[in-house]
Design a protein around this motif. Structure first.
Motif, PDB file in Angstrom:
ATOM      1  N   TYR A 120       0.994  -1.256  -0.041  1.00 42.13           N
ATOM      2  CA  TYR A 120      -0.006  -0.096  -0.245  1.00 42.13           C
ATOM      3  C   TYR A 120       0.671   1.250  -0.122  1.00 42.13           C
ATOM      4  N   LEU A 121       0.573   2.195  -1.039  1.00 40.76           N
ATOM      5  CA  LEU A 121       1.415   3.347  -1.177  1.00 40.76           C
ATOM      6  C   LEU A 121       0.782   4.457  -0.637  1.00 40.76           C
ATOM      7  N   ASP A 122       1.117   5.199   0.471  1.00 44.89           N
ATOM      8  CA  ASP A 122       0.481   6.344   0.812  1.00 44.89           C
ATOM      9  C   ASP A 122       0.926   7.495  -0.176  1.00 44.89           C
ATOM     10  N   PHE A 123       0.416   7.725  -1.133  1.00 43.60           N
ATOM     11  CA  PHE A 123       0.636   9.039  -2.079  1.00 43.60           C
ATOM     12  C   PHE A 123      -0.318  10.317  -1.603  1.00 43.60           C
ATOM     13  N   ASP A 124      -1.023  10.109  -0.572  1.00 45.89           N
ATOM     14  CA  ASP A 124      -1.856  11.057  -0.164  1.00 45.89           C
ATOM     15  C   ASP A 124      -0.917  12.223   0.659  1.00 45.89           C
ATOM     16  N   PHE A 125      -0.048  12.888   0.056  1.00 48.00           N
ATOM     17  CA  PHE A 125       0.934  13.713   0.685  1.00 48.00           C
ATOM     18  C   PHE A 125       0.604  14.789   1.546  1.00 48.00           C
ATOM     19  N   GLY A 126      -0.750  15.298   1.371  1.00 49.54           N
ATOM     20  CA  GLY A 126      -1.002  16.306   2.353  1.00 49.54           C
ATOM     21  C   GLY A 126      -1.588  15.883   3.754  1.00 49.54           C
ATOM     22  N   SER A 127      -2.087  14.636   3.744  1.00 49.00           N
ATOM     23  CA  SER A 127      -2.353  13.694   5.000  1.00 49.00           C
ATOM     24  C   SER A 127      -1.942  12.387   4.959  1.00 49.00           C
ATOM     25  N   PRO A 128      -0.690  11.736   5.187  1.00 49.94           N
ATOM     26  CA  PRO A 128      -0.496  10.505   4.896  1.00 49.94           C
ATOM     27  C   PRO A 128      -0.711   9.900   6.203  1.00 49.94           C
ATOM     28  N   THR A 129      -2.075   9.027   6.414  1.00 51.89           N
ATOM     29  CA  THR A 129      -2.454   8.558   7.579  1.00 51.89           C
ATOM     30  C   THR A 129      -2.630   6.952   7.403  1.00 51.89           C
ATOM     31  N   ALA A 130      -2.070   6.625   6.427  1.00 49.18           N
ATOM     32  CA  ALA A 130      -2.410   4.938   6.193  1.00 49.18           C
ATOM     33  C   ALA A 130      -1.853   4.359   7.420  1.00 49.18           C
ATOM     34  N   GLY A 131      -0.742   4.767   7.971  1.00 48.67           N
ATOM     35  CA  GLY A 131      -0.074   4.255   9.080  1.00 48.67           C
ATOM     36  C   GLY A 131      -0.819   3.800  10.189  1.00 48.67           C
ATOM     37  N   ALA A 132      -1.862   4.942  10.401  1.00 51.00           N
ATOM     38  CA  ALA A 132      -2.679   4.766  11.655  1.00 51.00           C
ATOM     39  C   ALA A 132      -3.762   3.819  11.439  1.00 51.00           C
ATOM     40  N   ILE A 133      -4.061   3.591  10.018  1.00 52.14           N
ATOM     41  CA  ILE A 133      -5.290   2.759   9.906  1.00 52.14           C
ATOM     42  C   ILE A 133      -4.559   1.259  10.257  1.00 52.14           C
ATOM     43  N   PHE A 134      -3.423   1.167   9.630  1.00 55.85           N
ATOM     44  CA  PHE A 134      -2.749  -0.171   9.834  1.00 55.85           C
ATOM     45  C   PHE A 134      -2.155  -0.323  11.191  1.00 55.85           C
TER      46      PHE A 134
END
Ligand SMILES: Nc1ncnc2c1ncn2[C@@H]1O[C@H](COP(=O)(O)OP(=O)(O)OP(=O)(O)O)[C@@H](O)[C@H]1O
Ligand SMILES: [Mg+2]
Lengths: 304, 313
Positions: free
Chosen positions: A34-48
């Motif tokens: 999963y690549l977090d290209f949401d550069f404004g608010s990269p929050t994928a780490g929180a979901i995982f």
């Protein structure tokens, strides 16, 4: 297979749905990232539930990589680094589950240069060698990030890719999702300008409805008859609207029901949440599972 | 002083193995120079060499700043029409000058990086391959891996490949340091796909040493990949037919490629033999291959029995 996740509006459920899809795909025995290209608010780490990169990473994030500040972006093995007990061991038969976090405080991409596109091509090409599925969270709306991946995929004609457009089941969202695909400076418009074939690109785009409340859902049992009738009428109106905007059943890959757990917290829905603690609905987990299969099922992606 | 190099190895991104003539085209990175191909005991194609100019810090264990100027030699290889490599190395020597010289000086010494100022070979060797090595080097430091990775990309991005590889598998990287001295070899597995090799050989350095490192990298990648495929098959944890189906890519694409030391010059073969004793590459490979074959045989037997039973009924 590269899968780009986008939505017109923010807060649609793109990240929560995308992460849950890759999680289910990994459980189905595939190596996924999963690549977090949401550069404004990269929050994928929180979901995982990887608290070390909950808001992105300070070093070697995707942003740093694309700007040429590090040779390779950081990789997080979710099975090893998640804080959630239920995620910290790789279930038998599951594939790798890897997160490439964004850069903390990175900010949006400010320009699209040839170097940046080149780095993106290099990264996606290499990931495609080792992962069955790479999901890229492209953030909301028209952005340099969306242009970046449209430009990158033109340069990698042999690598299969697909787009998922997430939207909620409301009037505004349906119209906006259609606009993001077919409107001025939308995906097809920009993609064609960069050298994609319009029809080919259209065939690679499907819609996903998020947080859908079905008129017959258990949540609605307590409602008065008048309320239920009104909801039912709304729903069929929306279906008619969606059909007119090309966001209807045929272009839809799947829908995720509204789930109480996800309404309260952005997280992965594990089988334990459904079966042991019973906080999440089984229908939600099943919907993610279905999408995780359909995403690579060619019959679901035949020309419209 | 010493030679350091890095080899990246991966599965060629094509549905089937490619022919010798396709190998030649894919590796013909530089017009006018030919691809070298050897056919026995396995087809091995090697691209012409290319140079990359560098003027940067060299990795040191002591973290002292050492500046090196010169050129990196890189090349690509395809083995058995199936395994692709990007490989780079530099010969590190002391500079006679104490400042940077005109580029013509360095271009006349392809593959040589001259160290300006003081540096110890042991410090550099340890900085490049040791446990204290700062993981991946940052942008300011000589990064042979980045160069080799890009050369491997060049192969993988060739329009002659269909990009429909039969299975997904990570690349491996082998970082190596070679010095002249009392013969010794040490191969180390690090986290994930990283490996290092420390080699001390008698006599002066020749490109045969690079061949040896590439050959080791190829076989380490084969072994690593077969282990991954066997693990994915979950033998014993899934029905036999399913496990065998998951083992099929190994049978179709990997198992015939094991040819240790095939391209290694006579005087270097003792190093391979030493690695065969410990850690024992071929021993582990054979045991895995036997395991795969046993699974297939057992599954065939079960199928035959089932057919016979059905016939009797
Ligand atoms: N199926 C669902 N049921 C209930 N709530 C949901 C569902 N899917 C997502 N949500 C909630 O909606 C909110 C927005 O979701 P999410 O953060 O995934 O959206 P997003 O599109 O990634 O937003 P952003 O554009 O800000 O990154 C979150 O609070 C999330 O938990
Ligand atoms: Mg999000």
């Amino acid at each position: 297979m590269l899968v780009f996740a986008i939505s017109d509006k923010g807060g649609t459920g793109r990240s929560v749905t995308g992460t849950n899809i890759v999680y289910r795909h990994a459980l189905q025995g595939n190596d996924v990232c999963y690549l977090d290209f949401d550069f404004g608010s990269p929050t994928a780490g929180a979901i995982f539930s990887v608290s070390a990169v909950a808001r992105g990473t300070r070093e070697n994030g995707l942003h740093h990589y694309l700007r040429g500040e590090c040779p390779q972006p950081r990789r997080v093995d979710v099975w090893a680094e998640s804080d959630r007990e239920g995620l910290r061991t790789r279930p038998p038969g599951a594939g790798r589950l890897v997160l490439l976090p964004g850069s903390e405080g990175g900010g949006e991409l400010s320009a699209l240069t040839d170097e940046v596109v080149g780095r993106c091509v290099q990264l996606l090409g290499r990931l495609d060698e080792e992962f069955d599925l790479c999901m890229i969270d492209v953030s909301a709306g028209r952005s340099f990030t969306a242009e970046l991946v449209l430009a990158a995929t033109v340069r990698m004609p042999a690598i299969p890719f697909r787009w998922l457009v997430f939207h909620r089941w409301t009037r505004q969202h349906i119209i906006a999702a259609d606009g993001l695909v077919t409107g001025a400076d939308g995906l097809l418009d920009v993609g064609t300008r960069f050298g994609h074939d319009t029809d080919d690109l259209r065939d690679r785009i499907r819609f996903v409805r998020t947080a859908v409340l079905e008129p017959d859902a258990a949540e609605l049992v307590g409602l008065r008859d008048e309320q239920r009738a009104w909801l039912s009428a709304c729903d069929s109106e929306l279906r008619e609207l969606a059909g007119r905007h090309g966001v209807g059943r045929t272009a839809m890959l799947g829908k995720i029901p509204l789930d109480p757990v996800l309404q309260w917290r952005e997280q992965l829905i594990t089988d334990e949440d459904v079966l042991a603690s019973k906080i999440a609905n089984a229908e939600t987990a099943t919907a993610f599972e279905d999408l995780a299969k359909k995403i690579v099922d060619d019959s679901a992606w035949e020309g419209l | 002083m010493l030679v350091m190099g890095e080899v990246h190895t991966g599965l060629l991104q094509n549905s089937g193995e490619i022919s010798e003539s396709t190998c030649r085209q894919v590796l013909g990175l530089m017009a006018g120079e030919t691809v070298r191909v050897s056919r026995r005991p396995i087809v091995h194609a090697l691209s012409p060499e290319r140079l990359t100019g560098v003027d940067c810090a060299l990795p040191t264990a002591s973290r002292s700043r050492v500046r090196g100027v010169g050129t990196v030699v890189s090349r690509c290889a395809v083995t058995g029409g199936r395994v692709a490599q990007g490989s780079s190395y530099v010969r590190v020597v002391r500079s006679d000058a104490d400042r940077r010289l005109p580029w013509s000086h360095y271009l006349a010494r392809p593959g040589v990086v001259e160290v300006l100022g003081k540096a110890k070979a042991a410090d550099l060797a340890e900085g490049f391959t040791g446990d204290s090595a700062p993981g991946r080097p940052d942008g300011a430091c000589l990064d042979l891996g980045a160069v080799s990775g890009r050369f491997l990309d060049l192969v993988q991005q060739s329009t002659l490949l269909d990009r429909r590889a039969p299975f997904k598998i990570p690349r491996t990287s082998l970082r190596w340091v070679a010095e002249t001295g009392e013969p010794s070899i040490r191969f180390t597995l690090h986290a994930e796909q990283e490996r290092t090799l420390r080699l001390t050989h008698p006599g002066p350095f020749t490109t045969a040493v690079v061949d040896l490192c590439e050959d080791l990298a190829t076989h380490d990648w084969l072994l690593t990949s077969l282990l991954v495929i066997v693990e994915r098959a979950r033998i014993g944890g899934t029905p036999g037919a399913q496990a065998v189906a998951r083992l099929a890519p190994a049978i179709d694409h990997l198992m015939h490629l094991w040819m240790p030391a095939a391209r290694v010059e006579e005087w270097l073969t003792p190093f391979w033999e030493s690695l065969e004793r410990r850690p024992g590459f071929t021993r582990q490979w054979r045991s895995l291959v036997d395991r795969v074959r046993d699974q297939v045989a057992m599954n065939t037997l079960a199928l035959l029995n089932a057919t016979a039973d059905a016939g009797r009924r």
